[in-house]
Scaffold this active site. Structure first.
Site, PDB file in Angstrom:
ATOM      1  CG  HIS A 154       2.533  -2.630 -14.917  1.00  0.00           C
ATOM      2  ND1 HIS A 154       2.148  -3.779 -14.260  1.00  0.00           N
ATOM      3  CD2 HIS A 154       3.557  -2.984 -15.724  1.00  0.00           C
ATOM      4  CE1 HIS A 154       2.913  -4.775 -14.658  1.00  0.00           C
ATOM      5  NE2 HIS A 154       3.778  -4.332 -15.543  1.00  0.00           N
ATOM      6  CG  MET A 207      -1.507  -8.377  -6.251  1.00  0.00           C
ATOM      7  SD  MET A 207      -0.446  -7.610  -7.500  1.00  0.00           S
ATOM      8  CE  MET A 207       0.413  -9.076  -8.080  1.00  0.00           C
ATOM      9  NE  ARG A 208      -8.326 -11.620  -5.816  1.00  0.00           N
ATOM     10  CZ  ARG A 208      -8.295 -12.924  -5.984  1.00  0.00           C
ATOM     11  NH1 ARG A 208      -8.904 -13.498  -6.996  1.00  0.00           N
ATOM     12  NH2 ARG A 208      -7.666 -13.695  -5.121  1.00  0.00           N
ATOM     13  CG  LEU A 209      -7.157  -9.890 -15.070  1.00  0.00           C
ATOM     14  CD1 LEU A 209      -7.563 -10.907 -16.136  1.00  0.00           C
ATOM     15  CD2 LEU A 209      -6.826  -8.555 -15.729  1.00  0.00           C
ATOM     16  CB  ILE A 210     -11.004  -4.784 -13.304  1.00  0.00           C
ATOM     17  CG1 ILE A 210     -10.110  -4.091 -12.261  1.00  0.00           C
ATOM     18  CG2 ILE A 210     -12.388  -4.156 -13.339  1.00  0.00           C
ATOM     19  CD1 ILE A 210     -10.654  -4.019 -10.858  1.00  0.00           C
ATOM     20  N   GLY A 216       0.792  -1.230   0.000  1.00  0.00           N
ATOM     21  CA  GLY A 216       0.000   0.000   0.000  1.00  0.00           C
ATOM     22  C   GLY A 216       0.820   1.274   0.000  1.00  0.00           C
ATOM     23  CB  SER A 217       4.338   2.149  -0.767  1.00  0.00           C
ATOM     24  OG  SER A 217       4.523   1.702  -2.087  1.00  0.00           O
ATOM     25  CG  ASN A 218       2.046   3.190  -5.683  1.00  0.00           C
ATOM     26  OD1 ASN A 218       2.472   4.166  -6.267  1.00  0.00           O
ATOM     27  ND2 ASN A 218       2.677   2.016  -5.694  1.00  0.00           N
ATOM     28  CE  LYS A 271     -12.214 -11.649 -12.418  1.00  0.00           C
ATOM     29  NZ  LYS A 271     -11.033 -11.170 -11.699  1.00  0.00           N
TER      30      LYS A 271
HETATM   31  C1  GRF Z   1       3.518  -1.135  -7.456  1.00  0.00           C
HETATM   32  O1  GRF Z   1       4.808  -1.376  -7.960  1.00  0.00           O
HETATM   33  C2  GRF Z   1       2.526  -0.970  -8.561  1.00  0.00           C
HETATM   34  O2  GRF Z   1       3.061  -0.405  -9.701  1.00  0.00           O
HETATM   35  C3  GRF Z   1       2.113  -2.394  -8.850  1.00  0.00           C
HETATM   36  O3  GRF Z   1       2.086  -3.020  -7.592  1.00  0.00           O
HETATM   37  C4  GRF Z   1       2.992  -2.359  -6.719  1.00  0.00           C
HETATM   38  C5  GRF Z   1       2.228  -1.997  -5.486  1.00  0.00           C
HETATM   39  O4  GRF Z   1       3.040  -1.502  -4.465  1.00  0.00           O
HETATM   40  N1  GRF Z   1       0.865  -2.445  -9.564  1.00  0.00           N
HETATM   41  P1  GRF Z   1       2.364  -0.863  -3.171  1.00  0.00           P
HETATM   42  O5  GRF Z   1       1.419  -1.926  -2.581  1.00  0.00           O
HETATM   43  O6  GRF Z   1       1.618   0.356  -3.590  1.00  0.00           O
HETATM   44  O7  GRF Z   1       3.487  -0.568  -2.237  1.00  0.00           O
END
Ligand code: GRF
Length: 196
Positions: A109, A90-93, A12-14, A65
């Site tokens: 990505h 980590m799942r396809l929409i 969840g860093s993003n 789904k």
């Molecule tokens: C990121 O590298 C993003 O580009 C990819 O998954 C990773 C998620 O990292 N889709 P975080 O969970 O946001 O730290």
């Protein structure tokens, strides 16, 4: 103020970068909900610490789904969410959400798409000996990281560089680029509602 939901499965860093950008007034948006298919992931802890509502589910508890996306869609509708922002989901929409949010689902990505779509993009770029890689923000379609590209940033791979170093560089770019690109999209939306 654009109402968004962030979808995450991992660290969840993003998500944190978006929370921080909003807190600093750099992104005019409100995270109405954080959705996760991993009830124990760190992203959910970050959401809770920030006082954001969460929706966590175990895919195995649902028929398919369409079933769990139907439940997600109901929650999104309740809080009138306008955009779905994927951040390590980590799942396809599936078609349920794609039909409800056309051109309103965005993903980040860690590669220069169309190179290295799917899982472990960073590891595969290194293994392939790529001289450069990068970060892509794109609209989501039914494929794996195949939707229209919105923005990309290149990152050189230094010869001999280890995975941890490259990963760190990529994340740093992601944390700056994602809020910046979303800011532009939401600004245009406020000026020209419904044009996208
Ligand atoms: C990121 O590298 C993003 O580009 C990819 O998954 C990773 C998620 O990292 N889709 P975080 O969970 O946001 O730290």
């Amino acid at each position: 103020m654009t109402r968004i939901a962030v979808f995450a499965s991992g660290n969840g860093s993003n998500l944190q970068a978006l929370i921080d950008a909003i807190g600093q007034g750099k992104l005019r948006a409100e995270i109405k909900l954080v959705v996760s298919d991993r009830p124990d992931c760190h992203a959910l802890q970050r959401a809770r610490s920030a006082g954001i509502a969460v929706l966590a589910f175990e895919p195995a508890d649902f028929r398919d789904k369409a079933h769990y996306e139907g439940v997600i869609a109901e929650e999104l509708a309740k809080s009138r969410v306008e955009y779905l922002v994927l951040a390590g989901y980590m799942r396809l929409i599936g078609s349920t959400l794609l039909q409800l949010y056309p051109r309103r689902i965005i993903n980040i990505h860690p590669s220069l798409l169309p190179h290295f779509p799917g899982k472990d993009a960073i590891g595969r770029a290194l293994a392939a000996g790529a001289a450069e890689t990068g970060v892509t923000v794109h609209y989501v379609d039914e494929g794996i990281d195949t939707g229209p590209v919105i923005a990309q940033e290149r990152i050189a791979v230094v010869p001999g560089e280890g995975r941890a170093d490259l990963e760190q560089k990529i994340h740093a770019v992601e944390h700056r680029l994602y809020p910046q690109v979303l800011r532009q999209i939401f600004q245009e939306e406020e000026k020209w509602p419904g044009v996208r």
